[in-house]
Enzyme design. Structure first.
Site, PDB file in Angstrom:
ATOM      1  N   CYS A 292       0.833  -1.206   0.000  1.00 58.08           N
ATOM      2  CA  CYS A 292       0.000   0.000   0.000  1.00 58.08           C
ATOM      3  C   CYS A 292       0.865   1.252   0.000  1.00 58.08           C
ATOM      4  CB  CYS A 292      -0.951  -0.007   1.187  1.00 58.08           C
ATOM      5  SG  CYS A 292      -0.141  -0.147   2.806  1.00 58.08           S
ATOM      6  N   HIS A 319       1.820   5.139   9.728  1.00 57.65           N
ATOM      7  CA  HIS A 319       0.929   4.074   9.250  1.00 57.65           C
ATOM      8  C   HIS A 319      -0.036   3.605  10.338  1.00 57.65           C
ATOM      9  CE1 HIS A 319      -0.404   0.458   7.193  1.00 57.65           C
ATOM     10  NE2 HIS A 319       0.320   0.770   6.145  1.00 57.65           N
TER      11      HIS A 319
END
Length: 482
Positions: A292, A319
């Protein structure tokens, strides 16, 4: 005076709401029956609410000199419904704006203008080919991929979700799996109807008939027994990342290709759609959609490198926590990840900066990276501290990236926001690989710091679907390009 203004506003609002509601069935039929995805200046309208359609029109004023009214775009959407077109993503906002405000009508009717602008897909027979898809694993990414594929179910569907594969569970496993698809604490309720056929282990969702297969390994499965042939298996388990492990899927009858939703090891191609997807060849049987974070940063890095050049830089990822961390302190083989994810910021590592080089070889060895896991369940941010080869200004750099988000080959990967109030939860459900936060950009000559948001679940899943289409040899162009 106030009452007159109030009446005018209410009348205007009712008109907009009525037009938006009238657009909805046309947009839905174009998508399901012709494979046409309608957008307004990059904002997708498929399955959008009436309010979302109104907001998409309002956003045009952020990019153009004047706003685009729903009464102005409606004739274009209506005209598209009558034209014979091949599947594509069509930005009606751009087309309508050019026709109405940029002097490109040239005496043409709307229908003739659309035929001219969409000549590459106009009056062409619709492709009837489709790809059987199997989701191997049904966790966070697997379920979001299921939602995206179910959304595409219809006569023109290019990707047909035929089955999901999970490990054998308890007696109520099918109900639990359907419930997890139906309800999501982050992404909200499933938009539609879900029922189960317990006798046949099937989930039925919005017209999709999804076989649930219980197996401990790929070797146990013969997909042809379920009417599945030449399938693309999307491995979401994270168990295997090399050719030997992922190659097990190819030994199952009915499988032709495998896509990994994680970075791959060895010589497997790591693909970031929009940057290096053309490296996928028909003969490739195992491909990775990278991570991602790699998907979020690589398109922006490519755009910057193409324009200004990049000497070197560092990428820090902030994150959201993931399933491999612990809810409360407990043993974990990795450093620090055993500490409670919802209670701590956790310094971790990421290979995303180095992985950029697999998609963008010209940046090999130029980037370092690290990560901080934070107590949020979804949406992350990449902070890119870059030394450029050319000096620039904040306004010039931001304007360039805004144009990239609107008028380039990366317009489906890079989004752009000028909001001074946006926070992470505002980006849940973003279909872009990354969103440039222009208000946070810092530029000092040849040094630039950029902040890029990304929905590390949904935005990434949209990128995976794009790679799936490429592996299946199915091209859905975005028009107009500018």
């Amino acid at each position: 005076m106030t009452s007159i203004l109030e009446e005018q506003y209410q009348s205007s609002w009712q008109e907009r709401q009525t037009l938006a509601e009238n657009m909805q069935p046309i947009i839905g039929q174009l998508f399901r029956n012709k494979g046409i995805e309608i957008a307004i200046h990059g904002r997708p309208l498929v399955n959008a609410s009436a309010i979302d359609i109104i907001k998409a029109h309002k956003s045009v004023a952020l990019h153009e000199e004047t706003k685009l009214r729903l009464r102005e775009s409606y004739p274009f959407i209506e005209a598209l419904s009558k034209l014979p077109l091949a599947p594509a993503r069509i930005d009606v906002g751009k087309l309508a704006y050019r026709y109405l405000f940029k002097g490109e009508a040239n005496g043409l009717t709307i229908e003739d203008f659309l035929n001219k602008e969409l000549n590459t897909i106009a009056n062409k027979a619709q492709e009837s080919s489709s790809q059987d898809v199997v989701l191997y694993g049904f966790g966070r990414i697997g379920r979001l991929l299921a939602r995206l594929l179910i959304e595409r179910t219809g006569p023109s569907s290019a990707l047909n979700l035929k089955a999901i594969v999970i490990r054998p569970g308890k007696a109520d496993d099918l109900e639990k799996r359907a419930s997890l698809l139906r309800r999501d604490s982050v992404h909200g309720a499933f938009n539609g109807s879900i029922t189960i056929d317990k006798e046949n282990n099937v989930i039925k969702a919005n017209g999709a008939f999804i076989q649930v297969i219980y197996a401990k390994s790929p070797s146990e499965i013969d997909y042809t027994e379920y009417g599945i042939n030449n399938a693309l298996v999307v491995d979401n388990t994270g168990i295997w990342s090399d050719e030997e492990g992922l190659g097990q899927h190819l030994k199952s009858k009915g499988v032709s290709k495998v896509l990994l939703t994680a970075p791959a090891k060895g010589d497997i191609k790591n693909v970031v759609y929009g940057v290096n997807h053309k490296m996928i060849k028909p003969e490739d049987t195992i491909v990775s959609a990278a991570s991602c974070t790699t998907n979020a940063i690589t398109p922006v890095l490519k755009a910057l490198n193409d324009k200004f050049g990049i000497k070197n830089g560092h990428v820090e990822t902030v994150h959201s926590y993931t399933n491999d961390q612990n809810l409360i302190d407990n043993y974990h083989p990795a450093p620090r990840r055993g500490r409670s994810a919802p209670l701590n910021m956790v310094i971790s590592t990421t290979g995303a900066a180095k992985a950029v080089a697999k998609a963008l070889p010209e940046l090999a060895g130029l980037l370092t990276g690290n990560a901080i896991r934070v107590p949020t369940p979804n949406v992350s941010m990449a902070i890119m501290n870059l030394n450029l080869k050319e000096s620039t200004t904040k306004s010039d750099l931001n304007d360039y990236l805004r144009q990239i988000s609107l008028n380039s080959d990366l317009q489906n990967q890079v989004d752009y926001t000028a909001s001074t109030e946006i926070v992470s939860t505002d980006l849940v459900g973003s279909r872009y690989a990354g969103v440039v936060d222009s208000q946070a950009t810092i530029v000092d000559g040849d040094r630039a710091v950029l902040y890029v948001w990304y929905d590390n679940e949904f935005g990434y899943s949209c990128q995976v679907v794009r790679v799936m289409l490429e592996m299946a040899g199915i091209e859905i162009p975005t028009l107009p390009l500018v």
